[in-house]
Design a protein around this motif. Structure first.
Motif, short mmCIF file in Angstrom:
data_model
loop_
_atom_site.label_atom_id
_atom_site.label_comp_id
_atom_site.label_asym_id
_atom_site.label_seq_id
_atom_site.Cartn_x
_atom_site.Cartn_y
_atom_site.Cartn_z
N GLN A 181 -0.75 9.76 3.84
CA GLN A 181 0.65 10.20 4.97
C GLN A 181 1.49 10.38 4.27
O GLN A 181 2.25 9.32 4.34
CB GLN A 181 -0.33 9.56 6.01
CG GLN A 181 -1.17 9.92 6.48
CD GLN A 181 -1.41 10.96 6.58
OE1 GLN A 181 -0.71 11.89 8.27
NE2 GLN A 181 -3.06 11.83 6.70
N LYS A 224 1.70 6.36 2.24
CA LYS A 224 0.33 5.29 2.53
C LYS A 224 -0.78 5.84 3.25
O LYS A 224 -0.25 6.47 4.00
CB LYS A 224 1.23 4.00 3.53
CG LYS A 224 0.86 2.80 3.83
CD LYS A 224 1.14 1.47 4.47
CE LYS A 224 0.06 0.57 4.04
NZ LYS A 224 0.71 -0.70 5.05
N ASP A 225 -1.89 5.51 2.36
CA ASP A 225 -2.59 5.47 3.05
C ASP A 225 -2.36 7.57 3.16
O ASP A 225 -3.44 8.09 4.19
CB ASP A 225 -3.01 5.56 4.85
CG ASP A 225 -3.16 4.00 4.76
OD1 ASP A 225 -3.53 2.93 3.59
OD2 ASP A 225 -2.48 3.24 6.00
N GLY A 274 0.52 -1.07 -0.29
CA GLY A 274 0.19 -0.07 0.34
C GLY A 274 0.71 1.48 -0.50
O GLY A 274 -0.01 2.49 0.12
#
Length: 84
Positions: free
Chosen positions: A67, A64-65, A45
């Motif tokens: 951030q 990631k996500d 991810g």
């Protein structure tokens, strides 16, 4: 006061001796390739912007996500060791 100054100077000069790599030491011929670590972390991810060798690890900078992340991975196993 003089003892405090001497202790401070001693710590400053001896601190680099305590510095160590984040990852365990592995022979370079056992390391995953840059392409392999990029593929591995992408599957996990991460959106990879930069990969480099740092502190005995593969350092991955990216997101990631949503951030921003700076993550360190074991160069042989690909296991996440540390994030910033």
């Amino acid at each position: 006061m003089k003892n405090l100054l001497l202790a401070t100077v001693a710590v400053c000069f001896t601190s680099p001796a305590f510095a160590s790599d984040i990852c365990a030491e592995h022979p370079k011929d056992q390391w995953m390739t840059e392409e392999a670590i990029t593929a591995l972390v992408t599957e996990q991810g991460y959106q990879v912007k930069k990969v480099k060798k740092e502190d005995g690890c593969w350092e991955v900078k990216g997101t990631k996500d949503g951030q921003r992340v700076e993550a360190y991975f074991d160069p042989v196993s690909g296991e996440l060791v540390k994030t910033k």
